[in-house]
Scaffold this motif. Structure first.
Motif, mmCIF file in Angstrom:
data_model
loop_
_atom_site.group_PDB
_atom_site.id
_atom_site.type_symbol
_atom_site.label_atom_id
_atom_site.label_comp_id
_atom_site.label_asym_id
_atom_site.label_seq_id
_atom_site.Cartn_x
_atom_site.Cartn_y
_atom_site.Cartn_z
ATOM 1 N N GLN A 214 3.986 25.399 -23.914
ATOM 2 C CA GLN A 214 3.887 24.481 -25.628
ATOM 3 C C GLN A 214 3.293 25.134 -26.575
ATOM 4 N N GLY A 215 1.739 24.853 -25.669
ATOM 5 C CA GLY A 215 0.611 25.487 -26.510
ATOM 6 C C GLY A 215 -0.662 24.615 -27.402
ATOM 7 N N GLU A 216 0.130 22.863 -26.590
ATOM 8 C CA GLU A 216 -0.575 21.852 -27.529
ATOM 9 C C GLU A 216 -0.780 21.092 -25.881
ATOM 10 N N ALA A 217 -1.989 20.198 -25.345
ATOM 11 C CA ALA A 217 -2.345 19.476 -24.955
ATOM 12 C C ALA A 217 -2.721 18.396 -26.233
ATOM 13 N N ASP A 218 -1.709 17.261 -25.333
ATOM 14 C CA ASP A 218 -1.447 15.866 -26.007
ATOM 15 C C ASP A 218 -2.186 15.175 -25.217
ATOM 16 N N LYS A 219 -3.388 15.003 -25.522
ATOM 17 C CA LYS A 219 -4.195 14.379 -24.963
ATOM 18 C C LYS A 219 -3.801 12.973 -24.526
ATOM 19 N N LYS A 220 -3.848 12.326 -25.345
ATOM 20 C CA LYS A 220 -3.533 10.957 -25.389
ATOM 21 C C LYS A 220 -2.294 10.401 -23.768
ATOM 22 N N ASP A 221 -1.173 11.383 -23.772
ATOM 23 C CA ASP A 221 -0.573 11.389 -23.477
ATOM 24 C C ASP A 221 -1.198 11.182 -22.250
ATOM 25 N N ARG A 222 -1.886 12.422 -21.949
ATOM 26 C CA ARG A 222 -2.276 12.398 -20.310
ATOM 27 C C ARG A 222 -3.352 11.623 -20.738
ATOM 28 N N ASP A 223 -4.198 10.734 -21.127
ATOM 29 C CA ASP A 223 -5.309 10.492 -20.731
ATOM 30 C C ASP A 223 -4.399 8.637 -20.121
ATOM 31 N N ILE A 224 -3.248 8.636 -20.741
ATOM 32 C CA ILE A 224 -2.614 6.480 -20.991
ATOM 33 C C ILE A 224 -2.035 6.979 -18.666
ATOM 34 N N LEU A 225 -1.557 8.607 -18.147
ATOM 35 C CA LEU A 225 -1.617 8.207 -17.438
ATOM 36 C C LEU A 225 -2.804 8.636 -15.877
ATOM 37 N N LEU B 53 2.027 14.117 -14.115
ATOM 38 C CA LEU B 53 0.204 14.456 -14.790
ATOM 39 C C LEU B 53 0.832 15.404 -14.604
ATOM 40 N N MET B 54 0.536 16.217 -13.682
ATOM 41 C CA MET B 54 1.028 18.025 -13.346
ATOM 42 C C MET B 54 1.758 18.507 -13.990
ATOM 43 N N LYS B 55 2.812 18.125 -14.282
ATOM 44 C CA LYS B 55 4.459 18.330 -14.829
ATOM 45 C C LYS B 55 3.742 18.397 -15.937
ATOM 46 N N GLU B 56 3.362 17.849 -16.569
ATOM 47 C CA GLU B 56 3.180 17.057 -18.295
ATOM 48 C C GLU B 56 2.086 17.401 -18.586
ATOM 49 N N THR B 57 0.711 18.150 -17.552
ATOM 50 C CA THR B 57 -0.601 19.112 -18.639
ATOM 51 C C THR B 57 0.011 20.613 -18.912
ATOM 52 N N LYS B 58 1.361 20.897 -17.462
ATOM 53 C CA LYS B 58 1.863 22.385 -17.597
ATOM 54 C C LYS B 58 2.883 22.287 -18.576
ATOM 55 N N ALA B 59 4.142 21.689 -18.844
ATOM 56 C CA ALA B 59 4.274 21.468 -19.905
ATOM 57 C C ALA B 59 3.513 22.323 -21.425
ATOM 58 N N CYS C 11 0.613 -1.676 0.038
ATOM 59 C CA CYS C 11 -0.266 -0.286 -0.150
ATOM 60 C C CYS C 11 0.575 1.160 -0.001
ATOM 61 N N LYS C 12 1.639 1.096 0.552
ATOM 62 C CA LYS C 12 2.912 2.482 0.870
ATOM 63 C C LYS C 12 3.365 2.774 -0.366
ATOM 64 N N GLU C 13 3.644 1.620 -1.180
ATOM 65 C CA GLU C 13 4.528 1.502 -2.399
ATOM 66 C C GLU C 13 3.568 2.349 -3.518
ATOM 67 N N LEU C 14 2.081 1.708 -4.004
ATOM 68 C CA LEU C 14 1.391 1.942 -3.973
ATOM 69 C C LEU C 14 0.692 3.537 -3.572
ATOM 70 N N ARG C 15 0.924 4.274 -2.850
ATOM 71 C CA ARG C 15 0.290 5.410 -2.844
ATOM 72 C C ARG C 15 1.606 6.306 -2.983
ATOM 73 N N LYS C 16 2.863 6.043 -2.741
ATOM 74 C CA LYS C 16 3.674 6.638 -3.663
ATOM 75 C C LYS C 16 3.811 7.027 -5.091
ATOM 76 N N ARG C 17 3.763 6.073 -6.166
ATOM 77 C CA ARG C 17 4.143 5.396 -7.061
ATOM 78 C C ARG C 17 2.451 6.431 -7.258
ATOM 79 N N VAL C 18 1.822 6.415 -7.423
ATOM 80 C CA VAL C 18 0.136 7.393 -7.912
ATOM 81 C C VAL C 18 1.037 8.697 -7.298
ATOM 82 N N LYS C 19 1.147 8.880 -6.220
ATOM 83 C CA LYS C 19 1.147 10.906 -5.739
ATOM 84 C C LYS C 19 2.908 11.038 -6.635
ATOM 85 N N GLU C 20 3.655 9.660 -7.411
ATOM 86 C CA GLU C 20 5.231 9.553 -8.376
ATOM 87 C C GLU C 20 3.721 10.087 -10.232
ATOM 88 N N LEU C 21 2.574 9.754 -9.466
ATOM 89 C CA LEU C 21 2.768 9.907 -11.611
ATOM 90 C C LEU C 21 1.292 10.699 -11.429
#
Length: 114
Positions: free
Chosen positions: A66-77, A56-62, A42-52
């Protein structure tokens, strides 16, 4: 003869109850070990969820910058986060079930010893 018979019956019952108590102790020890392992998972999973989520937040911001929202990558994450959250919930439910089972076994052991 009756006293010896009663004594033998009591000794047999005591042996049986001691054996039962040992078996319950083994079960409790196994459940405790499983519980510890599940807590670690559970601890490992919580940590991994937080990392993801952070990723996702960094990816979305970037992508917005850049003026592009690559929906596919966000959806996969997002799907991976949801899957990990489901796995976390399932693991936490397993931990809760193991704890309930442990408490029930302890209660049964107490009744056998009473």
């Amino acid at each position: 003869a009756d006293c010896n018979s009663l004594k033998q019956q009591l000794e047999d019952r005591l042996k049986k109850e001691k054996s039962c108590a040992k078996e319950h102790r083994r079960e409790l020890d196994n459940l405790s070990m499983m519980n510890d392992e599940n807590k670690g998972t559970c601890k490992e999973l919580r940590k991994r969820v937080k990392e993801l989520e952070n990723e996702l937040m960094k990816e979305t911001k970037a992508k917005k910058e850049q003026g592009e929202a690559d929906k596919k990558d966000r959806d996969i994450l997002h799907m991976e986060i949801q899957n990990l959250k489901k796995k976390l919930v399932a693991t936490e439910e397993e931990v809760a079930a193991a704890m309930r089972s442990s408490v029930e076994s302890a209660a049964m052991t107490s009744q056998h010893q009473a």
